[in-house]
Scaffold this active site. Structure first.
Site, PDB file in Angstrom:
ATOM      1  N   ARG A  54       0.803  -1.216   0.000  1.00 57.21           N
ATOM      2  CA  ARG A  54       0.000   0.000   0.000  1.00 57.21           C
ATOM      3  C   ARG A  54       0.841   1.273   0.000  1.00 57.21           C
ATOM      4  O   ARG A  54       0.612   2.180  -0.800  1.00 57.21           O
ATOM      5  CB  ARG A  54      -0.915   0.053   1.237  1.00 57.21           C
ATOM      6  CG  ARG A  54      -2.209  -0.670   1.078  1.00 57.21           C
ATOM      7  CD  ARG A  54      -2.611  -1.299   2.375  1.00 57.21           C
ATOM      8  NE  ARG A  54      -1.654  -2.339   2.685  1.00 57.21           N
ATOM      9  CZ  ARG A  54      -1.749  -3.598   2.231  1.00 57.21           C
ATOM     10  NH1 ARG A  54      -2.781  -3.942   1.536  1.00 57.21           N
ATOM     11  NH2 ARG A  54      -0.829  -4.503   2.478  1.00 57.21           N
ATOM     12  N   THR A  55       1.791   1.366   0.920  1.00 58.96           N
ATOM     13  CA  THR A  55       2.473   2.648   1.109  1.00 58.96           C
ATOM     14  C   THR A  55       3.301   2.999  -0.127  1.00 58.96           C
ATOM     15  O   THR A  55       3.215   4.113  -0.652  1.00 58.96           O
ATOM     16  CB  THR A  55       3.361   2.587   2.373  1.00 58.96           C
ATOM     17  OG1 THR A  55       2.576   2.076   3.436  1.00 58.96           O
ATOM     18  CG2 THR A  55       3.879   3.958   2.746  1.00 58.96           C
ATOM     19  N   LYS A  83      26.394  -3.129  -0.543  1.00 58.50           N
ATOM     20  CA  LYS A  83      27.859  -2.979  -0.453  1.00 58.50           C
ATOM     21  C   LYS A  83      28.265  -2.315   0.852  1.00 58.50           C
ATOM     22  O   LYS A  83      29.433  -1.984   1.043  1.00 58.50           O
ATOM     23  CB  LYS A  83      28.365  -2.133  -1.627  1.00 58.50           C
ATOM     24  CG  LYS A  83      28.015  -2.677  -2.992  1.00 58.50           C
ATOM     25  CD  LYS A  83      28.517  -1.704  -4.055  1.00 58.50           C
ATOM     26  CE  LYS A  83      27.690  -1.822  -5.323  1.00 58.50           C
ATOM     27  NZ  LYS A  83      27.894  -0.672  -6.205  1.00 58.50           N
ATOM     28  N   ARG A 104      11.030   3.890   4.068  1.00 60.50           N
ATOM     29  CA  ARG A 104      10.618   2.906   5.079  1.00 60.50           C
ATOM     30  C   ARG A 104      11.872   2.176   5.522  1.00 60.50           C
ATOM     31  O   ARG A 104      12.676   1.747   4.679  1.00 60.50           O
ATOM     32  CB  ARG A 104       9.608   1.910   4.499  1.00 60.50           C
ATOM     33  CG  ARG A 104       9.330   0.762   5.460  1.00 60.50           C
ATOM     34  CD  ARG A 104       8.164  -0.087   5.030  1.00 60.50           C
ATOM     35  NE  ARG A 104       6.903   0.630   5.216  1.00 60.50           N
ATOM     36  CZ  ARG A 104       5.707   0.072   5.036  1.00 60.50           C
ATOM     37  NH1 ARG A 104       5.617  -1.190   4.664  1.00 60.50           N
ATOM     38  NH2 ARG A 104       4.607   0.774   5.208  1.00 60.50           N
ATOM     39  N   HIS A 132       4.304   5.534  11.881  1.00 61.40           N
ATOM     40  CA  HIS A 132       3.923   5.415  10.465  1.00 61.40           C
ATOM     41  C   HIS A 132       2.975   6.575  10.153  1.00 61.40           C
ATOM     42  O   HIS A 132       1.766   6.401   9.999  1.00 61.40           O
ATOM     43  CB  HIS A 132       3.236   4.060  10.246  1.00 61.40           C
ATOM     44  CG  HIS A 132       3.057   3.664   8.812  1.00 61.40           C
ATOM     45  ND1 HIS A 132       3.243   4.525   7.741  1.00 61.40           N
ATOM     46  CD2 HIS A 132       2.686   2.471   8.265  1.00 61.40           C
ATOM     47  CE1 HIS A 132       2.993   3.863   6.612  1.00 61.40           C
ATOM     48  NE2 HIS A 132       2.653   2.627   6.899  1.00 61.40           N
TER      49      HIS A 132
HETATM   50  N1   CP Z   1      -0.479  -0.102   5.728  1.00 60.14           N
HETATM   51  C1   CP Z   1       0.750  -0.355   5.245  1.00 60.14           C
HETATM   52  O1   CP Z   1       1.748   0.247   5.645  1.00 60.14           O
HETATM   53  O2   CP Z   1       0.767  -1.314   4.273  1.00 60.14           O
HETATM   54  P1   CP Z   1       2.065  -1.773   3.477  1.00 60.14           P
HETATM   55  O3   CP Z   1       2.991  -2.442   4.454  1.00 60.14           O
HETATM   56  O4   CP Z   1       1.558  -2.713   2.422  1.00 60.14           O
HETATM   57  O5   CP Z   1       2.705  -0.541   2.906  1.00 60.14           O
END
Ligand code: CP
Length: 373
Positions: A54-55, A83, A104, A132
């Protein structure tokens, strides 16, 4: 000085700024074609050191729908990370190639550390079990769409509250609005971390209660926010096996909920929401995921508009933060980025009651002496 704003914590934007962001998302949904050239010539770089559907896809789709371009990686082993390059050098490099970065990272405080070395806005797309914030924008936007407000709500949060970064960010964000209360539903082993509860306690009042079962809480909440028990966050897999099936939402349990209650979930899910619940009109998690793209379109536009209201009065100088101080203490959270990047300076925020909190990972300095975050 170049204007740069980052989104690292869910509270980095004021409530007014959040409302502006949501109003822009409303306008984008109403007339997406109007915004289709808004990021013409801009480049988004996505740096994903952990898996995502999703993100990452919603950020990439958002930039493409705004007429911009994307580059990046979804597997750090396909970059020079393999590396031995650290994230501080990586962000220095890509901030010369792109206009905005989404990161992320499995280590708590990774995107915060990167933001200190970046010439371009850095958006935290999830840092380990910490925060998040763009999921929270999605959550708040969905709640606002359903209830027409973000205050006076009873919010049940269920599942992995210990490692669940989406739950930490949601509590931080929703506790800023008036008269919101929380029901934390989890097994004892996965309780909400003390640093989040301490923040609620600092706000005063009885803002939260704890429950062990969905049945005990579902009848008295406006929102039930389900989360996955995250196998990948457990160092003790026996514990994971013990708790993995502890909170499962079924159609029988939905019968105990109010008719206007809504169910949210950041997704992905494993077994914590039975598929039969999907047909219930109160199940809003797929709509929530779609909203994420529009909210991220709005976010990209605002962070890239260096001349707009979003920057007025809130100009952060590059490589500094207005709210934190550099100190000689060391963060004791073994999952904090400071333990992985020796060149990083320690940074702590000191609250009025003397509590000292790591600016990267949110760990309370004194509490970590006893192994509690
Ligand atoms: N909600 C969420 O962060 O989903 P993903 O891990 O698929 O990005």
């Amino acid at each position: 000085m170049r204007k740069v704003r980052h989104l690292i914590e869910p509270t980095d934007f004021t409530i007014k700024e959040l409302e502006d962001l949501f109003e822009l998302a409303d306008l984008i949904i109403e007339n997406p074609r109007k915004y289709s050239r808004q990021c013409d010539g801009k480049i988004l770089v996505t740096l994903f050191y952990e898996p995502s559907t999703r993100t990452r896809f919603s950020f990439e789709a958002a930039m493409m729908r705004l007429g911009g371009n994307i580059l990046g990686f979804s597997d750090p082993n396909s970059s020079s990370t393999a590396k031995g390059e650290n994230i501080l050098d990586t962000i220095r490099i890509v901030s010369g190639y792109a206009d905005i970065a989404v990161m992320r990272h499995p280590v708590e405080g990774g995107p915060k550390a990167a933001s200190l070395y970046s010439k371009i806005p850095v958006i935290n797309a999830g840092d380990g079990g910490h925060q998040h914030p763009t999921q929270t924008l999605t959550d708040l936007y969905t709640i606002r769409s359903k209830f027409g407000r973000l205050d006076n709500l009873k919010i049940g949060i269920c599942g992995d509250l210990k490692y669940g970064r989406t739950t930490h960010s949601l509590v931080k964000a929703m506790s800023r609005y008036e008269n919101n209360t929380f029901s934390f539903i989890s097994p004892e082993e996965l309780k909400m971390p003390a640093y989040i509860c301490d923040e609620l306690n600092r706000n005063g009042g009885d803002q939260y209660k704890e429950f062990r079962t969905i049945e005990d809480a579902i009848g008295d909440v406006d929102i039930l926010y389900m989360t996955r028990i995250q196998r990948e966050r457990f160092s003790d897999l026996e514990m994971y096996e013990r708790v993995k099936d502890s909170c499962i939402l079924t159609t029988d349990k939905m019968k105990l909920a109010g008719e206007n209650m809504i169910v949210l979930h950041p997704l992905p899910r494993v077994n914590e929401i039975h598929p039969d619940v999907d047909a219930d009109e109160r199940a809003c998690y797929f709509q929530q995921a779609e909203n994420g793209m529009y909210v991220r379109m709005s976010l990209l536009m605002l962070l890239l508009d260096e001349t707009g209201d979003f920057y007025n009065g809130k100009v952060l100088p590059v490589n500094d933060s207005m709210t934190s101080v550099v100190e000689m203490d060391e963060c004791r959270n073994p999952k904090c980025i400071t333990g992985y990047e020796p060149s990083l300076k320690q940074r702590f925020i000191t609250y009025g009651d003397g509590t000292k909190v790591c600016d990267y990972c949110g760990a309370v300095l004194e509490k970590y002496c006893t192994g509690d975050k």
